[in-house]
Design an enzyme around this catalytic site. Sequence first.
Site, PDB file in Angstrom:
ATOM      1  N   ASP A 239      30.820 -22.233  88.269  1.00  0.00           N
ATOM      2  CA  ASP A 239      30.004 -21.172  87.665  1.00  0.00           C
ATOM      3  C   ASP A 239      29.398 -20.280  88.745  1.00  0.00           C
ATOM      4  O   ASP A 239      28.844 -20.775  89.726  1.00  0.00           O
ATOM      5  CB  ASP A 239      28.883 -21.838  86.846  1.00  0.00           C
ATOM      6  CG  ASP A 239      27.923 -20.831  86.249  1.00  0.00           C
ATOM      7  OD1 ASP A 239      28.383 -19.994  85.452  1.00  0.00           O
ATOM      8  OD2 ASP A 239      26.733 -20.867  86.609  1.00  0.00           O
TER       9      ASP A 239
ATOM     10  N   GLU B  51      34.707 -18.856  88.693  1.00  0.00           N
ATOM     11  CA  GLU B  51      34.177 -17.745  87.887  1.00  0.00           C
ATOM     12  C   GLU B  51      33.502 -16.716  88.772  1.00  0.00           C
ATOM     13  O   GLU B  51      32.551 -17.039  89.483  1.00  0.00           O
ATOM     14  CB  GLU B  51      33.142 -18.248  86.869  1.00  0.00           C
ATOM     15  CG  GLU B  51      32.696 -17.131  85.924  1.00  0.00           C
ATOM     16  CD  GLU B  51      31.188 -17.043  85.733  1.00  0.00           C
ATOM     17  OE1 GLU B  51      30.433 -17.752  86.424  1.00  0.00           O
ATOM     18  OE2 GLU B  51      30.760 -16.225  84.893  1.00  0.00           O
TER      19      GLU B  51
ATOM     20  N   ASP C 108      23.064 -10.924  83.160  1.00  0.00           N
ATOM     21  CA  ASP C 108      23.906  -9.896  83.774  1.00  0.00           C
ATOM     22  C   ASP C 108      23.804  -8.652  82.908  1.00  0.00           C
ATOM     23  O   ASP C 108      24.302  -8.624  81.787  1.00  0.00           O
ATOM     24  CB  ASP C 108      25.352 -10.392  83.848  1.00  0.00           C
ATOM     25  CG  ASP C 108      26.283  -9.407  84.559  1.00  0.00           C
ATOM     26  OD1 ASP C 108      25.975  -8.192  84.569  1.00  0.00           O
ATOM     27  OD2 ASP C 108      27.300  -9.858  85.100  1.00  0.00           O
TER      28      ASP C 108
ATOM     29  N   TYR D 211      25.219  -5.941  83.268  1.00  0.00           N
ATOM     30  CA  TYR D 211      26.440  -5.138  83.217  1.00  0.00           C
ATOM     31  C   TYR D 211      27.458  -5.736  82.250  1.00  0.00           C
ATOM     32  O   TYR D 211      28.639  -5.497  82.372  1.00  0.00           O
ATOM     33  CB  TYR D 211      27.028  -4.992  84.623  1.00  0.00           C
ATOM     34  CG  TYR D 211      26.027  -4.427  85.592  1.00  0.00           C
ATOM     35  CD1 TYR D 211      25.620  -3.094  85.499  1.00  0.00           C
ATOM     36  CD2 TYR D 211      25.436  -5.220  86.568  1.00  0.00           C
ATOM     37  CE1 TYR D 211      24.676  -2.570  86.365  1.00  0.00           C
ATOM     38  CE2 TYR D 211      24.494  -4.704  87.444  1.00  0.00           C
ATOM     39  CZ  TYR D 211      24.125  -3.379  87.335  1.00  0.00           C
ATOM     40  OH  TYR D 211      23.186  -2.860  88.187  1.00  0.00           O
ATOM     41  N   GLN D 212      27.008  -6.532  81.335  1.00  0.00           N
ATOM     42  CA  GLN D 212      27.892  -7.071  80.314  1.00  0.00           C
ATOM     43  C   GLN D 212      27.436  -6.549  78.953  1.00  0.00           C
ATOM     44  O   GLN D 212      26.244  -6.484  78.687  1.00  0.00           O
ATOM     45  CB  GLN D 212      27.856  -8.600  80.326  1.00  0.00           C
ATOM     46  CG  GLN D 212      28.384  -9.188  81.634  1.00  0.00           C
ATOM     47  CD  GLN D 212      28.380 -10.707  81.643  1.00  0.00           C
ATOM     48  OE1 GLN D 212      27.895 -11.347  80.710  1.00  0.00           O
ATOM     49  NE2 GLN D 212      28.937 -11.276  82.701  1.00  0.00           N
TER      50      GLN D 212
END
Lengths: 511, 511
Positions: free
Chosen positions: A202, A242, A352, A354-355
Site C-alpha cells: 500500500d 500500489e 487523496d 486528486y481522486q
Amino acid sequence: MGGAAERRPRRRRGVQLIVYPNRFGATIAGLLRLLDGPLLRDVFEGVHLLPFYIPFDGADGGFDPVDHTQVDPRLGDWEDVRELASRYEVVADVIANHMSAQSPQFLDTVARGDASEHAGMFLTMGSVFTEGASEKDLLSIYRPRPGIPFTVMPWGEGRRLVWTTFTEHQVDLDVDDAETAAYIDEVLRALAGAGVDMVRLDAVGYVVKTAGTSCFMTPATMEFIHRITARAHELGMEVLAEAHTHYAMQVALASAVDWVYDFALPPLVLYSLYTGDGDPLRRWLGLRPDNCVTVLDTHDGIGVIDVGPSRHGSRQAGLLAPDQIDQIVEGIYERAGQESRLSTGRSASNVDIYQVNTTYYDALGRDDHRYLLARALQFFTPGLPQVYYVGLLAGHNDLALLAQTGVGRDINRGRYLTPDVEEHLARPVVAALFELIRFRNAHPAFTGDFDFGGSGAVITMTWTLGEHRATLTANLVAGQATITWTDRKGRLQRTANLLNPPWHTPDDLSQ
Amino acid sequence: MGGAAERRPRRRRGVQLIVYPNRFGATIAGLLRLLDGPLLRDVFEGVHLLPFYIPFDGADGGFDPVDHTQVDPRLGDWEDVRELASRYEVVADVIANHMSAQSPQFLDTVARGDASEHAGMFLTMGSVFTEGASEKDLLSIYRPRPGIPFTVMPWGEGRRLVWTTFTEHQVDLDVDDAETAAYIDEVLRALAGAGVDMVRLDAVGYVVKTAGTSCFMTPATMEFIHRITARAHELGMEVLAEAHTHYAMQVALASAVDWVYDFALPPLVLYSLYTGDGDPLRRWLGLRPDNCVTVLDTHDGIGVIDVGPSRHGSRQAGLLAPDQIDQIVEGIYERAGQESRLSTGRSASNVDIYQVNTTYYDALGRDDHRYLLARALQFFTPGLPQVYYVGLLAGHNDLALLAQTGVGRDINRGRYLTPDVEEHLARPVVAALFELIRFRNAHPAFTGDFDFGGSGAVITMTWTLGEHRATLTANLVAGQATITWTDRKGRLQRTANLLNPPWHTPDDLSQ
C-alpha cells in the site's frame, strides 16, 4: 501456522474480487460462504481482501492499523484467512508507510518521547532533514494533498513535527529502523503463514524519505521495494505495488515487482466512452507493461494523476492533456451528480484529493451497455483483472452512507448483505457481468497472445492461443460491443449484445 | 479629509461599546442613530467600531481586509465615520499582520510570482528562514492554533510556502517591505483623517517574524510597535495593542503603548464567581498595569492563554494553575451548554483554539445578579471599560447563527435590529446594566484613586476623589454586591441590589 512449503499450486490468473469482508459477507467466513455459494460460485478465482487487521474500521478504513499482525476479531481469525486462501488466491495489504497514531508503539512515544523504545520507528521532520530544510526542500516533497506532511504532536515533554503523509491519524514509519523492519517482517510472515498468495504494498511510493528529493518513488524507494519483494518471494508470495503516479514511473516500477496497477485504464476508458476518441487508450495499450492488475474501480476514487503529467522531477506530458482530464472529471460530475462533486477533493476527508469519488456504474450514467463495454475493455486488456464488489453489483453511489459519515470515498463503499446480492443478481447488467467474468476466466485464448487495433471510435482487442481466439470489437460512440470467439469445437461464435448472455455453455469453453 | 489638527478635545474616559455596525444598527449611520436615540442616549462615550473595511464580512469577519483603506459601501463611507467620531470617541482596527488572500496585491502575486511588483509585501518561509529551518526552528514559532504557519500557494509558475499565521485566507505581510510600510501608513492616515481617536493594533504580537525565535512579541516586534505608535501619535491617535499572552508580557507591552487589553479579567472574574475564591483576582489587581482597556466580552472568545503559563521562552507560571483553568472551561460548558463546547477548539473554524466561545451572560448561567456583579467588578477595575454589544443586551448564545455558519465565534455574534434592542431593554438585567454604565461614566470618584481589598469570597474596590467616593463590595459566594457612593451633596448612598436601580437621579451625580 503453516509455512510457504505447504502452499497449494498457483492457479490460472482469473478474475479477482476486491472486497471489504464487513461490507460484503459481514465476516471473512461469511465472504467465503458467499463466494462458494450458489450466487457467486465459479465467478472469482481470487480475492483482494481489503485490510482486515485491528481495527478494520479505523480513520482510514483499515489502512491505519493499530495491530497489523492480527485479524480483527470482528471479522474472524487467521484460520478463516487460511480457509479462504485454500480455495482462492488471496491478496492482502502490507501497510509499510505508516501505522495508526493510536498504535501502542506511537502512544508510548507520545507519552515518553525519545525515552520510548519505539521512538525510532517514527519519522519526524528532523530525522530526515538533519541539517534543516529550505522552503524549496519542503515544497519538493510530493503528497497526494496540499500542504506539507508534518503534524505537530506531543513527544514526551516536548513536541515534534511528525511525518504524516496522509492524515494526522497515520504516522509515518522509518523503514530503516531495526524495530520497524522487524515489524514489517512479522507482518509478511503472518500473511505467508495464512497462505496469502500476493501482498499488496500500500502507498509504497511514499515509504522512503530522503532529504532534498520528492520523497516519492526515489532510488531509495526502489531499493526498499526490491528488498521487500525479495523477502516476499522467499516467503512464497508475489508482490503487487500500489502507486498513483505518472505512467513512465509505473512502467519503471513494473520491472521491479510482480504486479503493478493499471490505474490509467479507468480514466482512459471513461474518456474514450465520453468522447468516442479511442486514440489515448490505444496509445496506452502500446506503452503499458503486461504485468498489470487491471481495475475500473477500487475502494479508492478514480485517480486522475495517473493520466496526467509528471508532478515532480522533470516535467513529462501525461497520457491525456489537462483539458481532456477536465472532460473526464466534469463528465463524471455530469453523470454521477452533485454528490460525486461534493465527495471529491478537500472537503470530504479525502486521503487523496486528486481522486474522483463515484461508483463506476454511475460514472457511466447507469448505462448498462456502456458499463459492460467498459468491463469488456478491462477484461481484454492484458493483466490480472480485479472487480470491486460495488462494481460487481453495478452499484449506485451510496448517498445515505456518504451523508452518515461525511467521508467522500464512502459514496463507493456501500454495504451489501446476501439478500442484496441476490436481488442485484436479478438485474440483467449484473447477470451479464457475471457471464463476462466467467468467459474471461474460462476461455483459453486469454492465456495466449494479445493484439489490438482499430481507429477512431472503434477499438479491437484480440487474444489467440493456437486455434483459440477471442476478439472484442468496441464502438465507443455507439456504446456497443461485439465479441467473437471460438467454442471448444473451434467454431466461431458471435455475441452481438453483451447484455444478452448466455454466449456459451460451460462445455463450450472448458479445455 | 480633515487632519489631526481639526480634532475635538479628548473626552473623559467613559464606557465604550464594541460593535459590528452590521449586527447592531445595520450601518455606521444606523449605529449612530441608535447611540443618539432614546434607547442608548448618554450610555456610551465611545465606540470600538469593528472592521468596517472592504469587505466587512470576509473569511475572518472583517479581519482579512481586501482594501483596508476604504469603508465597505454596504456600511457607509468615511463621512459616516467622521460623523460618528465627532460625537463619540472612535476606536478602529489596524490590521498589520496580514491581508486577505483575495486582495489585488496578493492575487497579482499568485498570478505573476516574483515578477509581481507586490510580491515583496508577503512573507514566505524562505524569506524569513533564508538559510533553511530545523524542526526545532519551526516548532518554536508561536501560533494560536496547532500546526506550522505555512500554506502552499501558487506563486507565478511555481509554488511557495506562504506565511499564514491565522488561516489560509489571511496572508502575512512583511512589515519591513517598503510597499507594506506605505500601505500601513496610508491606513493610519485614512483613520486619522476620519477623526478616529484610537487605533487598535490587531494581533500585533505576530507581526514581525525573526528566524530562530518564537516570532511572537520578540524585541523586533517591540521595535515595530514603538515605530507604529510614534506614527499614530504624530497623527493624533492613541494606540491600543491587542495581544493574547502571558501576563508578564502584557505588563511589558503596556509600557510601550497607550493601552493594552486586560484579557485576564474575563477568566478571573468567571473563576472567582464559579469558585468563590477571590485571591487570584485580588493578586492580579495588584500586578496589572492601569492603562488597560477592560472587557468581559469581545467579538472573540474568552482567552485562557491570558491566565495560563508562558508558552514560549522561559517557563513562567500563570495567574491560574492548569486545574483552575480547567475549572473555568468546564464551568462555562456546564452553564452555557454543549453548543459552547462544540463551538470551541479545532472543529469550528476558530482562529484561536485557546478561546472559549460563549456569551458572557450564558457563561454565568444567565444569572442576572452574578452578571451585574461581574460588570461591576469590570467597571470598578482601573482602566477604560468596553462592553460588547451582545453583552450589553445580556445576550444568549446564538445557536441559530452558529448552525447556519458553522463558525464557532458566531455563537457570540448575533444580529440585533432596533426593535430587538427595545425589547431587550425591557429586561431588568439590561436596564440595570445601563444604569451601572451611566453610574460609571458620571460618578466623579472614578477619575480619582483606586484601592482594593477584602479576603476570601469578599472583594472590595474603592475609588476616591476628594469628597467623592464609590465602593463596590462583592460577595462572590452569594453572587451579590453592594455599592456605596457619595451623591452630589456628599451624602452616602447604598445600592444593596444591582438589579434594582435607580440608585440615583442624574442630579445626584453630575458635577
